[in-house]
Write a protein that holds these residues in place. Structure first.
Motif, short mmCIF file in Angstrom:
data_model
loop_
_atom_site.label_atom_id
_atom_site.label_comp_id
_atom_site.label_asym_id
_atom_site.label_seq_id
_atom_site.Cartn_x
_atom_site.Cartn_y
_atom_site.Cartn_z
N ASN A 130 1.51 4.91 -7.47
CA ASN A 130 1.01 6.06 -7.19
C ASN A 130 0.39 6.64 -8.39
OD1 ASN A 130 1.56 6.13 -4.54
ND2 ASN A 130 3.52 7.16 -4.76
N ARG A 131 -0.50 7.59 -8.24
CA ARG A 131 -1.23 8.36 -9.36
C ARG A 131 -0.28 9.05 -10.30
NH1 ARG A 131 -5.84 11.29 -9.72
NH2 ARG A 131 -7.54 10.28 -8.94
N VAL A 132 -0.50 9.05 -11.32
CA VAL A 132 0.30 9.84 -12.42
C VAL A 132 0.03 11.15 -12.30
CG1 VAL A 132 0.76 8.15 -14.42
CG2 VAL A 132 -1.57 9.42 -14.16
N ALA A 133 -1.16 11.93 -12.10
CA ALA A 133 -1.30 13.10 -11.74
C ALA A 133 -2.57 13.38 -11.20
CB ALA A 133 -1.33 13.97 -13.30
N ARG A 159 0.72 -1.09 0.16
CA ARG A 159 0.08 0.00 0.09
C ARG A 159 0.96 1.18 0.04
NH1 ARG A 159 -4.67 1.29 2.42
NH2 ARG A 159 -6.16 0.58 0.99
N ASP A 160 0.24 2.30 -0.10
CA ASP A 160 0.96 3.87 -0.07
C ASP A 160 1.43 3.89 1.04
OD1 ASP A 160 1.67 6.16 -0.49
OD2 ASP A 160 -0.33 6.97 -1.22
N LYS A 189 2.61 6.48 2.42
CA LYS A 189 2.26 7.72 3.40
C LYS A 189 1.10 7.58 4.27
CE LYS A 189 1.98 10.02 -0.61
NZ LYS A 189 1.46 10.89 -1.55
N HIS A 190 0.31 6.77 4.25
CA HIS A 190 -0.72 6.34 4.97
C HIS A 190 -0.84 5.37 5.69
CE1 HIS A 190 -2.23 9.91 2.40
NE2 HIS A 190 -1.99 9.06 1.63
N ARG A 191 0.23 5.37 6.98
CA ARG A 191 0.39 4.25 7.86
C ARG A 191 -0.99 4.05 8.62
NH1 ARG A 191 5.39 1.94 7.84
NH2 ARG A 191 6.89 3.32 6.93
N ILE A 192 -1.51 4.90 9.17
CA ILE A 192 -2.60 4.88 10.10
C ILE A 192 -4.07 4.34 9.50
CG2 ILE A 192 -4.17 5.94 11.68
CD1 ILE A 192 -1.98 8.07 11.90
N LEU A 193 -3.92 4.96 8.25
CA LEU A 193 -5.26 4.54 7.38
C LEU A 193 -4.98 3.06 6.89
CD1 LEU A 193 -7.29 6.78 6.76
CD2 LEU A 193 -6.39 6.87 4.38
N ASN A 194 -3.82 2.57 6.42
CA ASN A 194 -3.49 1.50 5.98
C ASN A 194 -3.75 0.57 7.33
OD1 ASN A 194 -2.71 2.50 3.77
ND2 ASN A 194 -0.54 2.09 4.17
N PHE A 195 -3.52 0.77 8.62
CA PHE A 195 -3.68 -0.01 9.69
C PHE A 195 -5.33 -0.37 9.98
CE2 PHE A 195 -4.69 0.11 14.06
CZ PHE A 195 -3.87 -0.99 14.72
N PHE A 196 -5.92 0.91 9.77
CA PHE A 196 -7.49 0.64 9.89
C PHE A 196 -8.04 -0.21 8.87
CE2 PHE A 196 -7.07 4.29 13.02
CZ PHE A 196 -7.76 3.66 14.07
N SER A 197 -7.68 0.16 7.70
CA SER A 197 -7.93 -0.78 6.37
C SER A 197 -7.83 -2.00 6.60
CB SER A 197 -7.19 -0.27 5.06
OG SER A 197 -7.21 -1.13 4.22
N SER A 198 -6.77 -2.61 7.07
CA SER A 198 -6.68 -4.10 7.24
C SER A 198 -7.60 -4.69 8.51
CB SER A 198 -5.00 -4.31 7.51
OG SER A 198 -4.75 -3.90 8.70
N TYR A 199 -7.96 -3.88 9.43
CA TYR A 199 -8.66 -4.15 10.50
C TYR A 199 -10.35 -4.33 9.81
CZ TYR A 199 -6.36 -4.80 14.81
OH TYR A 199 -5.71 -5.23 15.81
N ILE A 213 -15.13 -10.47 1.39
CA ILE A 213 -14.39 -9.29 0.64
C ILE A 213 -12.91 -9.40 0.63
CG2 ILE A 213 -14.29 -6.61 0.70
CD1 ILE A 213 -17.23 -7.69 0.75
N VAL A 214 -12.42 -9.31 -0.45
CA VAL A 214 -10.95 -9.68 -0.83
C VAL A 214 -9.96 -8.43 -0.22
CG1 VAL A 214 -9.21 -10.39 -2.40
CG2 VAL A 214 -11.42 -11.25 -2.76
N GLU A 215 -9.32 -8.65 0.71
CA GLU A 215 -8.34 -7.58 1.18
C GLU A 215 -7.68 -7.22 -0.03
OE1 GLU A 215 -6.10 -8.23 4.71
OE2 GLU A 215 -5.57 -6.08 4.58
N GLY A 216 -7.53 -5.81 0.03
CA GLY A 216 -6.83 -5.05 -0.92
C GLY A 216 -7.14 -5.13 -2.57
#
Ligand code: UDP
Ligand code: MG
Length: 309
Positions: free
Chosen positions: A200-203, A126-127, A129-139, A152-155
């Motif tokens: 990451n996003r191109v633009a 995952r990106d 930059k967003h450690r906290i968000l990634n943490f909650f996302s896996s939860y 629901i398939v993770e990721g």
């Protein structure tokens, strides 16, 4: 020649559309046995997105677009795109090239073999930059998969290729609250996931805020699980049980020591707060489900188009 439809929801993507289109045309040149049909869904953009789409449509007859009358959300855009696509296979992807187009030939080969009805993709990293968000996302994935019968398939990304049959099945689900990750899994069929590293996003920039992600997660749980409703039942049951024990204790105490004054202002307040908290929480949970029922029974259209070309 077979037709391959590409469905792309776009919201304020003036910087990315042309880069995306050029990249896809290069891929298209490599698979001459397929004719690409593009369906861009402009989900109520406020920048020059629609102008760019008009221009593309003028120069390339295989580029189509739907202009929504306002922002209806990505899920509605997906629905509109699938509805208008005419290809034998349909690919759903983002415009920011976070869904690597280089995977298309492999996805096509897999689905052509006939062993699968859909080939999806999932990010294994995952990106950063967003450690906290990634943490909650896996939860979130852990919780929803515990309490929901739909896996629901993770990721998993929305990026996928589908057969016409699977597209029609998705479209047959007319619900207003559309949690695509759940819908794609709910229909069943033979599905396979290809893994790739996060890009990451191109633009441009993402239109998701932390708040919209929270709302999206709640939507997923309410749409695909009834477990929270059971939670209120269990909390009610437990507090009822505790109350019963206390009644017995107080009753017995009354006979052993009739004159005993009952003290404990603190415990009273704690109990009061606890019980009313549980009640409000339960009401909130029920309310959340009712609000979904409310939206469903109104039977409003999933999207309104201003222009379809
Ligand atoms: N998008 C949309 N409607 C929305 C939000 C996003 O059509 O309300 C589109 C957006 O233009 C992009 C895709 O959905 O093509 C994914 O959005 P984004 O890249 O912002 O999300 P992320 O990749 O960060 O999950
Ligand atoms: Mg993106």
């Amino acid at each position: 020649m077979e037709k391959l439809s590409i469905v792309i929801p776009v919201l304020n993507e003036q910087e990315t559309i042309n880069i995306f289109f050029e990249t896809l045309e290069k891929i298209s040149a490599k698979i001459p046995q397929y004719e690409f049909e593009y369906w861009f869904i402009d989900d109520g953009s406020t920048d020059t997105t629609i102008k760019i789409l008009e221009e593309l449509h003028q120069s390339f007859p295989n580029v189509h677009f739907i202009e929504f009358s306002r922002n209806f959300g990505k899920e509605s855009a997906i629905y509109a795109g699938l509805q208008h696509s005419t290809g034998k296979f349909v690919i759903l992807m983002d415009v920011d090239l976070q869904d690597p187009p280089e995977l298309i030939p492999e996805m096509l080969r897999t689905i052509e073999s006939g062993d699968f009805d859909s080939v999806g993709t999932k990010r294994i990293s995952r990106d950063k930059k967003h450690r906290i968000l990634n943490f909650f996302s896996s939860y979130f994935y852990a919780i929803i998969n515990k309490i929901s019968n739909t896996h629901i398939v993770e990721g998993a990304r929305d990026y996928r290729i589908m057969t016409r049959q699977m597209v029609d099945s998705i479209l047959s689900m007319q619900e207003y609250n559309r949690f695509s990750k759940g819908l794609f899994s709910w229909v069943g069929f033979k599905q396979k996931y290809i893994e790739y590293e996060n890009i990451n996003r191109v633009a441009g920039k993402t239109s998701w805020s932390v708040w919209s992600l929270i709302k999206y997660s709640i939507e997923g749980i309410v749409s695909f699980s009834q477990a929270p409703l059971m939670l209120s039942f269990f909390m009610g049951f437990i507090s009822f049980f505790i109350a019963l024990i206390f009644i017995i204790i107080l009753f017995v105490r009354h006979f052993i020591d009739p004159g005993a004054a009952i003290n404990g202002w603190t415990s009273m307040v704690v109990i009061l707060l606890m019980v009313s908290g549980v009640q409000l929480l339960s009401l909130g949970i029920i309310g959340r489900y009712i609000s979904n029922i409310y939206l469903e029974v109104k039977k409003r259209p999933i999207y309104l188009a201003r222009k379809i070309k």
